[in-house]
Design a protein around this motif. Structure first.
Motif, PDB file in Angstrom:
ATOM      1  N   ASP A 159     -16.940 -13.357  -9.759  1.00 54.75           N
ATOM      2  CA  ASP A 159     -15.879 -13.680  -8.752  1.00 54.75           C
ATOM      3  C   ASP A 159     -15.858 -15.090  -8.032  1.00 54.75           C
ATOM      4  O   ASP A 159     -14.973 -15.801  -7.800  1.00 54.75           O
ATOM      5  CB  ASP A 159     -15.787 -12.609  -7.512  1.00 54.75           C
ATOM      6  CG  ASP A 159     -15.606 -11.226  -7.814  1.00 54.75           C
ATOM      7  OD1 ASP A 159     -14.472 -11.094  -8.593  1.00 54.75           O
ATOM      8  OD2 ASP A 159     -16.280 -10.413  -7.751  1.00 54.75           O
ATOM      9  N   LEU A 160     -17.156 -15.886  -8.298  1.00 53.70           N
ATOM     10  CA  LEU A 160     -17.370 -16.803  -7.619  1.00 53.70           C
ATOM     11  C   LEU A 160     -18.389 -17.636  -8.686  1.00 53.70           C
ATOM     12  O   LEU A 160     -19.327 -17.202  -8.984  1.00 53.70           O
ATOM     13  CB  LEU A 160     -17.929 -17.071  -6.402  1.00 53.70           C
ATOM     14  CG  LEU A 160     -18.292 -18.605  -5.919  1.00 53.70           C
ATOM     15  CD1 LEU A 160     -17.144 -19.426  -5.960  1.00 53.70           C
ATOM     16  CD2 LEU A 160     -18.836 -18.600  -4.622  1.00 53.70           C
ATOM     17  N   VAL A 161     -18.065 -18.704  -9.434  1.00 53.90           N
ATOM     18  CA  VAL A 161     -18.870 -19.554 -10.503  1.00 53.90           C
ATOM     19  C   VAL A 161     -19.160 -20.876  -9.665  1.00 53.90           C
ATOM     20  O   VAL A 161     -18.156 -21.561  -9.261  1.00 53.90           O
ATOM     21  CB  VAL A 161     -18.025 -19.655 -11.760  1.00 53.90           C
ATOM     22  CG1 VAL A 161     -19.118 -20.504 -12.691  1.00 53.90           C
ATOM     23  CG2 VAL A 161     -17.747 -18.254 -12.230  1.00 53.90           C
ATOM     24  N   ILE A 162     -20.398 -21.135  -9.656  1.00 46.82           N
ATOM     25  CA  ILE A 162     -20.741 -22.573  -9.182  1.00 46.82           C
ATOM     26  C   ILE A 162     -21.362 -23.388 -10.225  1.00 46.82           C
ATOM     27  O   ILE A 162     -22.251 -22.965 -10.829  1.00 46.82           O
ATOM     28  CB  ILE A 162     -21.785 -22.449  -8.078  1.00 46.82           C
ATOM     29  CG1 ILE A 162     -21.191 -21.521  -6.736  1.00 46.82           C
ATOM     30  CG2 ILE A 162     -22.447 -23.758  -7.354  1.00 46.82           C
ATOM     31  CD1 ILE A 162     -22.498 -21.161  -5.819  1.00 46.82           C
ATOM     32  N   GLY A 163     -20.813 -24.633 -10.444  1.00 44.36           N
ATOM     33  CA  GLY A 163     -21.140 -25.517 -11.375  1.00 44.36           C
ATOM     34  C   GLY A 163     -22.381 -26.083 -10.715  1.00 44.36           C
ATOM     35  O   GLY A 163     -22.409 -26.960  -9.948  1.00 44.36           O
ATOM     36  N   PHE A 167     -17.773 -28.440  -7.791  1.00 42.81           N
ATOM     37  CA  PHE A 167     -17.323 -27.693  -8.747  1.00 42.81           C
ATOM     38  C   PHE A 167     -17.274 -26.395  -9.100  1.00 42.81           C
ATOM     39  O   PHE A 167     -18.651 -25.983  -9.392  1.00 42.81           O
ATOM     40  CB  PHE A 167     -17.975 -28.303 -10.010  1.00 42.81           C
ATOM     41  CG  PHE A 167     -17.153 -28.418 -11.563  1.00 42.81           C
ATOM     42  CD1 PHE A 167     -15.869 -27.937 -11.667  1.00 42.81           C
ATOM     43  CD2 PHE A 167     -17.630 -29.200 -12.651  1.00 42.81           C
ATOM     44  CE1 PHE A 167     -15.439 -27.524 -12.785  1.00 42.81           C
ATOM     45  CE2 PHE A 167     -16.795 -29.408 -13.792  1.00 42.81           C
ATOM     46  CZ  PHE A 167     -15.674 -28.478 -13.735  1.00 42.81           C
ATOM     47  N   ARG A 168     -16.366 -25.349  -8.808  1.00 42.28           N
ATOM     48  CA  ARG A 168     -16.547 -24.047  -8.725  1.00 42.28           C
ATOM     49  C   ARG A 168     -15.359 -23.207  -9.125  1.00 42.28           C
ATOM     50  O   ARG A 168     -14.353 -24.048  -9.258  1.00 42.28           O
ATOM     51  CB  ARG A 168     -17.002 -23.585  -7.423  1.00 42.28           C
ATOM     52  CG  ARG A 168     -16.249 -24.144  -6.309  1.00 42.28           C
ATOM     53  CD  ARG A 168     -16.940 -23.695  -4.948  1.00 42.28           C
ATOM     54  NE  ARG A 168     -18.480 -24.422  -4.780  1.00 42.28           N
ATOM     55  CZ  ARG A 168     -19.137 -23.739  -3.791  1.00 42.28           C
ATOM     56  NH1 ARG A 168     -18.854 -22.794  -3.191  1.00 42.28           N
ATOM     57  NH2 ARG A 168     -20.289 -24.396  -3.776  1.00 42.28           N
ATOM     58  N   ALA A 169     -15.369 -22.002  -9.493  1.00 48.10           N
ATOM     59  CA  ALA A 169     -14.052 -21.235  -9.816  1.00 48.10           C
ATOM     60  C   ALA A 169     -14.178 -20.090  -9.079  1.00 48.10           C
ATOM     61  O   ALA A 169     -15.391 -19.347  -8.810  1.00 48.10           O
ATOM     62  CB  ALA A 169     -14.242 -21.113 -11.474  1.00 48.10           C
TER      63      ALA A 169
END
Length: 293
Positions: free
Chosen positions: A107-111, A151-153
């Motif tokens: 649900d949350l992606v951290i670069g 930078f995240r999604a």
């Protein structure tokens, strides 16, 4: 797939055009949130093909992120990708960052700049990041290697449920804390980064880091008072006891009372005990409130 790439920015006329053009390759729409820029950021972003939301004044990064989340939620996007507007991030890595969202694995992606990579990151940035990571991880249930990465999604499920109140650069830490407390799945993917970009220091790094750290400590105090008050209380009390013991030992050796040493030791011990007591009381009150709710 309905992917929205959002770029909160302020005075990024030198980089925003190329960022938008590159990001459009990997998104259904690119949204630029112009936070009251004094240059041609909004005009250039529009010419490059982005949708632009302009703030009349500088409201802070948190306001830009909230605008992006609201826009993605209202537009029914399946994923929102956030990327900084200063050119430090590579848009070609958007597919890697958004992939765990589109596959339903997160649900949350951290670069992360520090995951399986070895880039020439300035020493002061490494040190500051380590400090902020320690405190951010203490405020959440997820241990991030790059808690301040912009930078995240985010997934559609998170967008529909999550509301952030952050105004400034502490939005990244607040997002981690909010996601982990709701049980969302968080993961990290490696990204590259470059620091030789225009306008790389919009804010003094020291005041910026201190401001974020202050907010994180406040969050820890609100969510985990026993950690925020009890841990330093124990350390301060132990230090005070050591000083007091040293003062007592000096008295046995010289038969002269070291008033200053004993006074400092007693003051530190008392301060530590007060912090421990405060942490226990606040912890009990929070447990009582959780049980009632």
């Amino acid at each position: 797939m309905k992917v929205l790439v959002a770029i909160p920015c302020f005075n990024e006329g030198l980089t925003i055009g190329s960022l938008v053009l590159k990001a459009r390759q990997y998104a259904d729409e690119v949204l630029v949130i112009d936070d009251g820029s004094k240059d041609l950021t909004a005009e250039i972003a529009t010419l490059a093909g982005a949708t632009v939301i302009s703030h009349l004044g500088c409201l802070g990064k948190g306001a830009g992120v909230r605008d992006a989340m609201n826009y993605a939620r209202d537009g029914g996007y399946r994923a929102l990708v956030l990327i900084d507007g200063d050119g430090q991030h590579c848009p070609d890595e958007i597919p890697a960052v958004v992939a765990p969202i589109l596959s339903g694995r997160a649900d949350l992606v951290i670069g992360s700049r520090f995951l399986e990579t070895d880039y020439d990151i300035p020493l002061y940035r490494r040190f500051g990041q380590i400090v902020l990571n320690i405190f951010t991880n203490a405020s959440s249930d997820y241990h991030s290697t790059d808690s301040q990465s912009g930078f995240r999604a985010l997934s559609k499920r998170a967008l529909e449920d999550l509301e952030l109140k952050s105004d400034g650069y502490n939005v990244e830490s607040d997002m981690l804390s909010s996601f982990s407390s709701r049980g969302y799945t968080i993961t990290e993917v490696p990204i590259s980064v470059k620091y030789e970009v225009p306008h790389k220091h919009k804010k003094n790094p020291l005041t910026h880091g201190f401001g974020v750290l202050t907010n994180i400590i406040g969050t820890i105090g609100a969510k985990r008072p026993l950690t925020a008050f009890g841990t330093p209380g124990i350390l301060i009390a132990l230090f005070g006891l050591i000083i007091s013991t040293w003062g007592a030992y000096r008295y046995t050796q010289t038969t002269q009372i070291p008033f200053f040493t004993i006074s400092i030791g007693a003051l530190l011990t008392l301060t530590g005990l007060l912090l421990i007591t405060s942490g226990l009381i606040l912890h009990s009150l929070m447990a009582l409130l959780r049980n009632r709710s």
